[in-house]
Design an enzyme around this catalytic site. Structure first.
Site, PDB file in Angstrom:
ATOM      1  N   LYS A 185      60.330  44.724  35.938  1.00 30.16           N
ATOM      2  CA  LYS A 185      59.765  45.238  34.294  1.00 30.16           C
ATOM      3  C   LYS A 185      59.298  44.113  33.392  1.00 30.16           C
ATOM      4  O   LYS A 185      60.023  43.313  33.232  1.00 30.16           O
ATOM      5  CB  LYS A 185      61.167  46.230  33.650  1.00 30.16           C
ATOM      6  CG  LYS A 185      60.448  46.757  32.479  1.00 30.16           C
ATOM      7  CD  LYS A 185      61.257  47.296  31.356  1.00 30.16           C
ATOM      8  CE  LYS A 185      61.774  46.225  30.472  1.00 30.16           C
ATOM      9  NZ  LYS A 185      60.705  45.907  29.614  1.00 30.16           N
TER      10      LYS A 185
ATOM     11  N   GLY B 292      65.982  36.579  29.121  1.00 30.90           N
ATOM     12  CA  GLY B 292      65.854  37.190  27.801  1.00 30.90           C
ATOM     13  C   GLY B 292      67.057  36.655  26.934  1.00 30.90           C
ATOM     14  O   GLY B 292      67.317  35.596  27.073  1.00 30.90           O
ATOM     15  N   SER B 293      66.968  37.501  25.833  1.00 29.64           N
ATOM     16  CA  SER B 293      67.963  36.964  24.848  1.00 29.64           C
ATOM     17  C   SER B 293      69.380  37.084  25.156  1.00 29.64           C
ATOM     18  O   SER B 293      69.702  37.833  26.013  1.00 29.64           O
ATOM     19  CB  SER B 293      67.640  37.803  23.519  1.00 29.64           C
ATOM     20  OG  SER B 293      67.926  39.031  23.735  1.00 29.64           O
TER      21      SER B 293
ATOM     22  N   ALA C  98      71.830  38.171  23.431  1.00 31.93           N
ATOM     23  CA  ALA C  98      72.365  39.559  23.159  1.00 31.93           C
ATOM     24  C   ALA C  98      72.120  40.765  24.009  1.00 31.93           C
ATOM     25  O   ALA C  98      73.022  41.405  24.301  1.00 31.93           O
ATOM     26  CB  ALA C  98      71.642  39.957  21.632  1.00 31.93           C
TER      27      ALA C  98
ATOM     28  N   GLY D 219      71.317  40.227  27.204  1.00 31.90           N
ATOM     29  CA  GLY D 219      72.091  39.633  28.392  1.00 31.90           C
ATOM     30  C   GLY D 219      73.489  39.960  28.599  1.00 31.90           C
ATOM     31  O   GLY D 219      73.997  40.480  29.336  1.00 31.90           O
TER      32      GLY D 219
ATOM     33  N   GLU E 138      69.674  34.661  32.767  1.00 33.40           N
ATOM     34  CA  GLU E 138      68.896  33.460  32.071  1.00 33.40           C
ATOM     35  C   GLU E 138      68.739  33.689  30.372  1.00 33.40           C
ATOM     36  O   GLU E 138      68.004  34.606  30.147  1.00 33.40           O
ATOM     37  CB  GLU E 138      67.658  33.021  32.871  1.00 33.40           C
ATOM     38  CG  GLU E 138      67.644  32.810  34.239  1.00 33.40           C
ATOM     39  CD  GLU E 138      68.325  31.368  34.265  1.00 33.40           C
ATOM     40  OE1 GLU E 138      68.199  30.477  33.383  1.00 33.40           O
ATOM     41  OE2 GLU E 138      68.608  31.076  35.588  1.00 33.40           O
TER      42      GLU E 138
ATOM     43  N   CYS F 143      62.581  28.648  26.034  1.00 36.01           N
ATOM     44  CA  CYS F 143      63.860  28.986  26.041  1.00 36.01           C
ATOM     45  C   CYS F 143      64.465  27.483  25.810  1.00 36.01           C
ATOM     46  O   CYS F 143      65.592  27.241  25.352  1.00 36.01           O
ATOM     47  CB  CYS F 143      64.419  29.716  27.294  1.00 36.01           C
ATOM     48  SG  CYS F 143      64.017  28.820  28.747  1.00 36.01           S
TER      49      CYS F 143
ATOM     50  N   GLU G  25      69.180  30.337  17.679  1.00 39.40           N
ATOM     51  CA  GLU G  25      67.946  30.164  18.325  1.00 39.40           C
ATOM     52  C   GLU G  25      66.807  30.705  17.404  1.00 39.40           C
ATOM     53  O   GLU G  25      66.764  31.976  17.121  1.00 39.40           O
ATOM     54  CB  GLU G  25      67.950  30.852  19.639  1.00 39.40           C
ATOM     55  CG  GLU G  25      66.695  30.561  20.382  1.00 39.40           C
ATOM     56  CD  GLU G  25      66.659  31.252  21.816  1.00 39.40           C
ATOM     57  OE1 GLU G  25      67.083  32.677  21.678  1.00 39.40           O
ATOM     58  OE2 GLU G  25      66.222  30.648  22.816  1.00 39.40           O
TER      59      GLU G  25
HETATM   60  P1  NAD Z   1      64.726  40.013  24.823  1.00 42.13           P
HETATM   61  O1  NAD Z   1      66.146  39.891  25.410  1.00 42.13           O
HETATM   62  O2  NAD Z   1      64.448  40.814  23.763  1.00 42.13           O
HETATM   63  O3  NAD Z   1      63.885  40.853  26.031  1.00 42.13           O
HETATM   64  C1  NAD Z   1      63.909  40.590  27.475  1.00 42.13           C
HETATM   65  C2  NAD Z   1      63.607  41.632  28.373  1.00 42.13           C
HETATM   66  O4  NAD Z   1      64.688  42.590  28.158  1.00 42.13           O
HETATM   67  C3  NAD Z   1      62.372  42.597  27.907  1.00 42.13           C
HETATM   68  O5  NAD Z   1      61.647  42.790  28.886  1.00 42.13           O
HETATM   69  C4  NAD Z   1      63.028  43.689  27.360  1.00 42.13           C
HETATM   70  O6  NAD Z   1      62.127  44.816  27.044  1.00 42.13           O
HETATM   71  C5  NAD Z   1      64.033  43.793  28.039  1.00 42.13           C
HETATM   72  N1  NAD Z   1      65.238  44.543  27.282  1.00 42.13           N
HETATM   73  C6  NAD Z   1      65.562  44.875  25.936  1.00 42.13           C
HETATM   74  N2  NAD Z   1      66.635  45.615  25.683  1.00 42.13           N
HETATM   75  C7  NAD Z   1      67.140  45.831  27.048  1.00 42.13           C
HETATM   76  C8  NAD Z   1      68.469  46.652  27.408  1.00 42.13           C
HETATM   77  N3  NAD Z   1      69.144  47.254  26.624  1.00 42.13           N
HETATM   78  N4  NAD Z   1      68.568  46.752  28.597  1.00 42.13           N
HETATM   79  C9  NAD Z   1      67.673  46.305  29.424  1.00 42.13           C
HETATM   80  N5  NAD Z   1      66.484  45.630  29.305  1.00 42.13           N
HETATM   81  C10 NAD Z   1      66.337  45.326  28.003  1.00 42.13           C
HETATM   82  O7  NAD Z   1      63.984  38.661  24.953  1.00 42.13           O
HETATM   83  P2  NAD Z   1      62.429  38.396  24.403  1.00 42.13           P
HETATM   84  O8  NAD Z   1      62.451  38.461  23.191  1.00 42.13           O
HETATM   85  O9  NAD Z   1      61.663  39.030  25.364  1.00 42.13           O
HETATM   86  O10 NAD Z   1      62.292  36.685  25.033  1.00 42.13           O
HETATM   87  C11 NAD Z   1      62.912  35.791  24.387  1.00 42.13           C
HETATM   88  C12 NAD Z   1      64.254  35.392  24.615  1.00 42.13           C
HETATM   89  O11 NAD Z   1      64.513  35.027  26.307  1.00 42.13           O
HETATM   90  C13 NAD Z   1      64.740  33.952  24.092  1.00 42.13           C
HETATM   91  O12 NAD Z   1      66.283  34.303  23.509  1.00 42.13           O
HETATM   92  C14 NAD Z   1      64.911  32.926  24.945  1.00 42.13           C
HETATM   93  O13 NAD Z   1      65.502  31.933  24.997  1.00 42.13           O
HETATM   94  C15 NAD Z   1      65.014  33.565  26.334  1.00 42.13           C
HETATM   95  N6  NAD Z   1      64.478  32.980  27.407  1.00 42.13           N
HETATM   96  C16 NAD Z   1      65.306  32.498  28.337  1.00 42.13           C
HETATM   97  C17 NAD Z   1      64.914  31.817  29.567  1.00 42.13           C
HETATM   98  C18 NAD Z   1      65.886  31.095  30.462  1.00 42.13           C
HETATM   99  O14 NAD Z   1      65.393  30.681  31.498  1.00 42.13           O
HETATM  100  N7  NAD Z   1      66.960  30.933  30.053  1.00 42.13           N
HETATM  101  C19 NAD Z   1      63.369  31.760  29.803  1.00 42.13           C
HETATM  102  C20 NAD Z   1      62.743  32.397  28.609  1.00 42.13           C
HETATM  103  C21 NAD Z   1      63.132  33.206  27.659  1.00 42.13           C
END
Ligand code: NAD
Length: 495
Positions: free
Chosen positions: A195, A247-248, A250, A252, A269, A303, A399
């Protein structure tokens, strides 16, 4: 303004109405209940509408992946045939990299040159893991169990594919991060439902066809488009064996909890607030360029962005002037402008989130440069530098995920290390010094998944990445990244 020419194929792809899910090697989704609009952040034009997958599409994608996992076409495929498929996919990605990169720049705003290198790095990741298909190993071990009737023991450990994998990715590096999950999962023999982020799904939708073209059997790779609701349907699904999420923090945490509900394996991650320590003995010219690049490239939407710079007191003001010069010399423009150093941020919502951090910055902080969004269309933000006396501010702890650097002076190494480790996050870190003893002391003491000495964080397929503390669970890339998609079977044979 000179602009790169957008490949013709991009326009015809974007004009097509039936953008959407890719299940069992077929596109679909033009009968969705809900659609999302994809906006070009460089000029705010509407690019496309994409369907949002509900439970029917999610169930269909997970069942397709489950059926494919059990099917002899995939399950019994020889390792060298799997290797060939991954190499074919890498070749197709290389051939189409300009098209994929142009779609990525349109939907994400990143510089076209950087989009091309992101896509090429994904191809390299597929090639790297293609090589692992034929190199999976187990262990032959001795154990002390007494067998009945004085029989002997033959005992071994076997690595098996974990099964159906759900991969959820963010918008900042949608293609390379997807490859960090898909390549090892497929090399291990898993099947996948990807996704992409709702903000930038088009490049992944385009790429889906390449899996079929490469010859992957139906159902091995599937993609569903949608937002957090779709993500939640996938991560709470009972027929999934492994969730891999970037992703974030929160989100995660939510995914971690729901994974435990079903005892589904999970890798996370997450976010970061990565420190960079600059000692007075460093190569300051190179360090200034690199610290600026480390926070401003990709608009700070990285990130591992070095968003907290700890600078030794004796060089604090002079080094800041160098950073300011780097920031102010950046050309802010459309990602297709070959002279651009900084494109727009990904969306209006994200720009306003970043501006909010800047506008509400603690009044103890001093603004050195930047601090404003650019007037006119597009979601552009100036590279911004604040200074502070210590770690006690929101900008030091949260962040921002934008081109915003906080610089803080330190007196000695212990002072720098204690401030660097004073964070809920533990993703990346960097140290600038010519003194090997100082460098090694920092390497040992920094509580982070990555430490870079005299360089900025970059990824390589053979270099595992991941975070400590609230930055995540598990590692991606390298051998660790492959084993994340396997489970161990312990076998004891009496003979
Ligand atoms: P996000 O957490 O808002 O979304 C990430 C993904 O999760 C999206 O595809 C979103 O649709 C999905 N998502 C949202 N809510 C969900 C839920 N309740 N259940 C399942 N999936 C859900 O993050 P973002 O704004 O897309 O990306 C930015 C964040 O990603 C930053 O915090 C950044 O640090 C982090 N990030 C981490 C790494 C790493 O390797 N550690 C790499 C890149 C980005």
């Amino acid at each position: 303004m000179k602009m790169y020419t957008i490949p013709k194929e991009v326009e015809s792809f974007i004009e097509k109405a039936e953008f959407g899910h890719f299940i069992n090697n077929r596109y679909g989704g033009n009968m969705a209940k809900r659609y999302l609009e994809i906006i070009n952040p460089a000029n705010e034009d509407s690019l496309a509408k994409v369907p949002v997958a509900g439970s029917d599409e999610v169930d269909a994608a997970v069942s397709a992946a489950r059926d494919a996992f059990k099917s002899p076409d995939w399950h019994d495929m020889s390792p060298d045939s799997r290797e060939d498929l991954l190499h074919r996919l890498a070749t197709l990605i290389e051939e189409k990299h300009e098209t994929i990169a142009a779609i990525l720049t349109l939907e994400n705003g990143k510089l076209y040159a950087q989009a091309k290198s992101e896509v090429m790095s994904a191809a390299r990741t597929f090639r790297f893991y293609a090589g692992w298909c034929t190199k999976m190993e187990g262990d032959l071990i001795d154990i002390s169990l007494k067998q009945p009737q004085k029989k002997k023991n033959f005992t071994f450990l076997k690595r098996e594919a974990v099964g159906v994998v759900v991969a959820i990715v963010p918008w900042n590096f949608p293609i390379s991060i997807a490859s960090w999950k898909l390549a090892p999962a497929l090399a291990a023999g898993c099947t996948v439902v990807l996704k992409p982020s709702e903000v930038c799904p088009l490049s992944s939708i385009y790429m889906a066809r390449l899996f079929e073209e490469a010859g992957f059997p139906r159902g091995v790779f599937n993609l569903v488009v949608g937002d957090g609701e779709t993500g939640a349907l996938l991560t709470t699904h009972k027929n999934v064996d492994k969730i891999t999420f970037t992703g974030s923090t929160a989100v995660g945490k939510i995914i971690g909890k729901s994974a435990m509900e079903n005892l589904t394996a999970v890798s996370l991650e997450l976010g970061g607030k990565s420190p960079v320590i600059v000692f007075e003995d460093a190569d300051l010219k190179l360090a200034a360029k690199s610290v600026a690049m480390g926070i401003f490239r990709n608009g700070g939407q990285v990130c591992v962005a070095g968003s907290r710079a700890y600078i030794q007191e004796s060089i604090f003001e002079s080094f800041l002037d160098m950073l300011k010069q780097e920031a102010e010399s950046m050309n802010i423009s459309d990602g297709f402008d070959p002279d651009a150093d900084l494109g727009p941020l990904v969306s209006e919502a994200h720009l306003s989130r970043v501006c909010d951090y800047v506008e509400k910055a603690d009044n103890k902080l001093r603004l050195k440069t930047g601090g404003h969004k650019q007037e006119g269309s597009g979601f552009y933000m100036q590279p911004t530098i604040f200074t502070a006396e210590d770690n006690n501010s929101v900008l030091a702890s949260e962040e921002v995920f934008g081109p915003v650097l906080l610089a803080i002076p330190f007196s000695d190494m212990n002072h720098a290390l204690s401030m660097a480790n004073d964070s809920e996050y533990g993703l990346s870190s960097a140290v600038w010094t010519k003194d090997i003893s100082k460098a090694l002391e920092c390497v040992h003491t920094l509580d982070a998944g990555w430490v870079f000495v005299n360089s900025i964080p970059r990824s390589d397929p053979n270099f595992p990445i991941g975070g400590n503390k609230l930055s995540g669970l598990g590692r991606e890339l390298g051998k660790e990244g492959l084993y994340a998609y396997t489970k161990l079977k312990s076998v004891n044979i009496a003979y």
